[in-house]
Enzyme design. Sequence first.
Site, PDB file in Angstrom:
ATOM      1  N   CYS A   2       0.751  -1.126  -0.078  1.00 59.60           N
ATOM      2  CA  CYS A   2       0.082   0.095   0.141  1.00 59.60           C
ATOM      3  C   CYS A   2       1.019   1.201   0.014  1.00 59.60           C
ATOM      4  O   CYS A   2       2.175   1.189   0.187  1.00 59.60           O
ATOM      5  CB  CYS A   2      -1.086  -0.004   1.328  1.00 59.60           C
ATOM      6  SG  CYS A   2      -1.858  -1.321   1.342  1.00 59.60           S
ATOM      7  N   ARG A  27       0.906   1.868  -6.120  1.00 65.12           N
ATOM      8  CA  ARG A  27       1.287   1.064  -5.031  1.00 65.12           C
ATOM      9  C   ARG A  27       0.042   0.369  -4.418  1.00 65.12           C
ATOM     10  O   ARG A  27       0.148  -0.788  -3.781  1.00 65.12           O
ATOM     11  CB  ARG A  27       1.941   1.663  -3.638  1.00 65.12           C
ATOM     12  CG  ARG A  27       3.149   2.218  -4.054  1.00 65.12           C
ATOM     13  CD  ARG A  27       3.504   3.072  -2.814  1.00 65.12           C
ATOM     14  NE  ARG A  27       4.089   2.113  -1.697  1.00 65.12           N
ATOM     15  CZ  ARG A  27       5.282   1.552  -1.858  1.00 65.12           C
ATOM     16  NH1 ARG A  27       6.076   1.825  -2.550  1.00 65.12           N
ATOM     17  NH2 ARG A  27       5.536   0.749  -0.725  1.00 65.12           N
ATOM     18  N   TRP A  74      -3.633  -1.591  -1.499  1.00 66.06           N
ATOM     19  CA  TRP A  74      -3.640  -2.851  -1.998  1.00 66.06           C
ATOM     20  C   TRP A  74      -4.179  -3.948  -1.218  1.00 66.06           C
ATOM     21  O   TRP A  74      -3.628  -4.272  -0.163  1.00 66.06           O
ATOM     22  CB  TRP A  74      -2.436  -3.144  -2.613  1.00 66.06           C
ATOM     23  CG  TRP A  74      -2.373  -4.484  -3.506  1.00 66.06           C
ATOM     24  CD1 TRP A  74      -2.755  -4.498  -4.871  1.00 66.06           C
ATOM     25  CD2 TRP A  74      -1.937  -5.738  -3.384  1.00 66.06           C
ATOM     26  NE1 TRP A  74      -2.598  -5.853  -5.216  1.00 66.06           N
ATOM     27  CE2 TRP A  74      -2.132  -6.604  -4.363  1.00 66.06           C
ATOM     28  CE3 TRP A  74      -1.547  -6.312  -1.883  1.00 66.06           C
ATOM     29  CZ2 TRP A  74      -1.950  -7.953  -4.358  1.00 66.06           C
ATOM     30  CZ3 TRP A  74      -0.981  -7.604  -2.016  1.00 66.06           C
ATOM     31  CH2 TRP A  74      -1.239  -8.465  -2.964  1.00 66.06           C
ATOM     32  N   ASN A 100       1.018   0.348   6.144  1.00 61.54           N
ATOM     33  CA  ASN A 100       1.588  -0.402   4.805  1.00 61.54           C
ATOM     34  C   ASN A 100       2.525  -1.877   5.250  1.00 61.54           C
ATOM     35  O   ASN A 100       3.354  -1.495   6.134  1.00 61.54           O
ATOM     36  CB  ASN A 100       2.443   0.266   3.971  1.00 61.54           C
ATOM     37  CG  ASN A 100       3.181  -0.623   3.067  1.00 61.54           C
ATOM     38  OD1 ASN A 100       2.416  -1.688   2.468  1.00 61.54           O
ATOM     39  ND2 ASN A 100       4.473  -0.070   2.472  1.00 61.54           N
ATOM     40  N   GLY A 101       1.964  -3.064   4.971  1.00 65.98           N
ATOM     41  CA  GLY A 101       2.631  -4.127   5.533  1.00 65.98           C
ATOM     42  C   GLY A 101       1.641  -5.119   5.944  1.00 65.98           C
ATOM     43  O   GLY A 101       0.494  -5.173   5.635  1.00 65.98           O
ATOM     44  N   GLU A 483       8.928 -12.619 -20.368  1.00 61.12           N
ATOM     45  CA  GLU A 483       8.556 -11.425 -20.402  1.00 61.12           C
ATOM     46  C   GLU A 483       7.340 -10.870 -21.099  1.00 61.12           C
ATOM     47  O   GLU A 483       6.692 -10.002 -20.529  1.00 61.12           O
ATOM     48  CB  GLU A 483       9.762 -10.421 -20.421  1.00 61.12           C
ATOM     49  CG  GLU A 483       9.753  -8.840 -20.018  1.00 61.12           C
ATOM     50  CD  GLU A 483       8.881  -8.619 -18.715  1.00 61.12           C
ATOM     51  OE1 GLU A 483       8.659  -7.461 -18.551  1.00 61.12           O
ATOM     52  OE2 GLU A 483       9.218  -9.524 -17.809  1.00 61.12           O
ATOM     53  N   LYS A 487       3.758  -9.373 -19.584  1.00 61.49           N
ATOM     54  CA  LYS A 487       3.245  -8.114 -19.857  1.00 61.49           C
ATOM     55  C   LYS A 487       1.918  -8.014 -20.449  1.00 61.49           C
ATOM     56  O   LYS A 487       1.126  -7.348 -19.952  1.00 61.49           O
ATOM     57  CB  LYS A 487       4.168  -7.371 -20.897  1.00 61.49           C
ATOM     58  CG  LYS A 487       5.517  -6.752 -20.206  1.00 61.49           C
ATOM     59  CD  LYS A 487       5.160  -5.761 -19.365  1.00 61.49           C
ATOM     60  CE  LYS A 487       6.314  -5.585 -18.271  1.00 61.49           C
ATOM     61  NZ  LYS A 487       6.203  -6.721 -17.460  1.00 61.49           N
ATOM     62  N   GLU A 490      -0.663  -9.296 -17.787  1.00 61.74           N
ATOM     63  CA  GLU A 490      -0.779  -8.277 -16.528  1.00 61.74           C
ATOM     64  C   GLU A 490      -1.606  -7.139 -16.829  1.00 61.74           C
ATOM     65  O   GLU A 490      -2.321  -6.518 -15.890  1.00 61.74           O
ATOM     66  CB  GLU A 490       0.432  -7.920 -15.560  1.00 61.74           C
ATOM     67  CG  GLU A 490       1.263  -7.263 -16.408  1.00 61.74           C
ATOM     68  CD  GLU A 490       2.695  -6.914 -15.794  1.00 61.74           C
ATOM     69  OE1 GLU A 490       2.684  -7.094 -14.410  1.00 61.74           O
ATOM     70  OE2 GLU A 490       3.759  -6.539 -16.509  1.00 61.74           O
ATOM     71  N   HIS A 506       5.869 -31.930 -26.107  1.00 59.87           N
ATOM     72  CA  HIS A 506       5.657 -32.506 -24.901  1.00 59.87           C
ATOM     73  C   HIS A 506       4.305 -32.253 -23.872  1.00 59.87           C
ATOM     74  O   HIS A 506       4.589 -32.243 -22.799  1.00 59.87           O
ATOM     75  CB  HIS A 506       6.938 -32.252 -23.831  1.00 59.87           C
ATOM     76  CG  HIS A 506       8.173 -32.894 -24.592  1.00 59.87           C
ATOM     77  ND1 HIS A 506       8.525 -34.139 -24.606  1.00 59.87           N
ATOM     78  CD2 HIS A 506       9.186 -32.404 -25.360  1.00 59.87           C
ATOM     79  CE1 HIS A 506       9.800 -34.304 -25.282  1.00 59.87           C
ATOM     80  NE2 HIS A 506       9.970 -33.096 -25.535  1.00 59.87           N
ATOM     81  N   LYS A 605       2.569  -1.720  -7.691  1.00 60.22           N
ATOM     82  CA  LYS A 605       4.105  -1.711  -8.330  1.00 60.22           C
ATOM     83  C   LYS A 605       5.038  -2.515  -7.421  1.00 60.22           C
ATOM     84  O   LYS A 605       5.605  -2.929  -7.885  1.00 60.22           O
ATOM     85  CB  LYS A 605       4.246  -0.303  -8.580  1.00 60.22           C
ATOM     86  CG  LYS A 605       5.691   0.078  -9.127  1.00 60.22           C
ATOM     87  CD  LYS A 605       5.681  -0.410 -10.492  1.00 60.22           C
ATOM     88  CE  LYS A 605       6.772   0.135 -11.306  1.00 60.22           C
ATOM     89  NZ  LYS A 605       6.918  -0.305 -12.725  1.00 60.22           N
TER      90      LYS A 605
END
Length: 610
Positions: A2, A27, A74, A100-101, A483, A487, A490, A506, A605
């Site tokens: 957050c 965040r 968040w 935050n945490g 990557e 992208k 997300e 396979h 982020k």
Amino acid sequence: MCGIIGYIGEKDTQQVLTTGLRKLEYRGYDSVGIAVFNGESVQVEKSKGRLEELQQQLDQAPVLGNMGIGHTRWATHGRPSDENSHPHTDDKQEFAVVHNGIIENYLEIKRELIEEGYTFRSETDSEVISHLFSHLYSGDMVTTIQKVVQRLEGAYALGIVSKHEPNRLYAVREASPLIIGSGEYEALISSDIPAVLEHTRDIYILEDGEMAILTKENVTLLQTETGRELSRDMFRVNWDMEQAEKNGYDHFMLKEIHEQPAALLKTMTGRFNKESMTVDFEELQWSDEFIAQWNKITIVACGTAYHAGLIGKHVIEELTRIPVDVEVASEFRYRRPIVNEKTLVIVVSQSGETADTLAALRQSQHLGANVLAITNVVGSSIAREADEVILTMAGPEIAVASTKAYTTQVLTFYLLGIYLAQRKHTVSEDYSRQLLQSVIEIPSKIEEILEHSKGIRWYSESIKDATSVFFIGRGLDHAVSLEGSLKLKEISYIHSEAYAAGELKHGTLALVEEGTPIIALITQDEISEKMLGNIQEVKARGAQVLGVATEGNVNIWEYVDQSCYIPCTHSAVTPLLTVIPLQLISYYTSLALGNDVDKPRNLAKSVTVE
């Protein structure tokens, strides 16, 4: 995860807090709120959703005062809702807290407080903190904070205002980032620097186990456990606020994609000698004997940084012949990694605050390894705690989906690989010069790609309704495809996966059917024939294939439905070019779907919780 903000001074606190929260929304943006001391009581306004929703409430009923705290969330404990929004208060609304945490023992504390008669209104772990302040308040905030944090297990950055102390704002940190801004007749707290730059460039970085007392006139830092006053130099921020603004681009992500040539040039500056064509990291205090003792290198990172590490593995192994492992940080600490004094551990984190990566750093040091950090943020926890640091020069990256932070990390691995190879004499001078010259030319070649991106936008429109998209590649191309897939998923929310092309038979071929979009990377000359065979396999099942290749590779025309070309370069450094069209594909696909490109759902982020 957050974002928190706090202010004390002579300005309109509501305005300062909401402006700061806008800078911190990357965040988390599940809910938002502020608490302002109005001279008599602590007034709280908060709501589910983004800042615009809260702003409508505040336009109708402003909160006035010269001290307050704010929070953008968040969600971890409890769904996004008005009740679960921060700030949280005690029953009497004498204390307000933003957090935050994660408080790991909150259920135990909550049960005790309920037995004492306290009423809980939310599902969050954070609400126990505000009630603890009420329960443990002794008439002095410093001793009360000491008592409160003794009860807390986990990670926290806290901003606290109290009716009992109308002229003081408090902050305390343990394992979550927090900075203090000191201005003229004002002071601020924040999770990140951009939120305070409008008011001051003079920053204190709060360390674990420390607290701060903020008044309009000064900032006092204390060791939390003992209350001992600390002396610390301020950090002067030397980058401009304009770097964190859109500057005419529709989204931060598009701006940051276009900033990559400049960011790469800044990351290279001062780190190579053009006359001798050698790489030099003045910040690395390694002797030849120290380098020679390493029998293994372990790269530890999360998400996009992990993908950068996969390319780092290819580069360093090829150039130095030292074995390299790449580990997901969230798994690293929960097993018994084979790391010792003969291991170089490289931790990679854009923010320098990634909780899992920070834990891996500490564990590696405990096991005797030397730890090198690659990070974008000077003064971050990882930068401070690592034995050595290489700072990338990406500048502020606001969009949740990383672009320029990734490419500067990858560039750093190329420079580091060449540097180590030159120190160990494991490649010829001609080869290392040729490779370095190719790296130096990358920024101008990225500009070429960005100037000719219209076809990429058209392709994005064509895949926006797909249910699944697959990326395939071999060697370095496979590392880049991971990557590219991340992208796309997300920010477009389309199911996407990346596979080593040789693994298709396979199991993965069972997922390919008529019309399935597949993005195939074909930049590695030595295995291009194998790759073309894999493309034929998916084409035979009806896939629609976009081939991404280097200019002049006309062989792919008869194998793919569409093609996208990157400028020619040394095959070892193609990842820095190949990723650019993949970033643009994800951006334009998200745009075509009407998504919020910079703030994808459920993501934030900086991941500062496990």
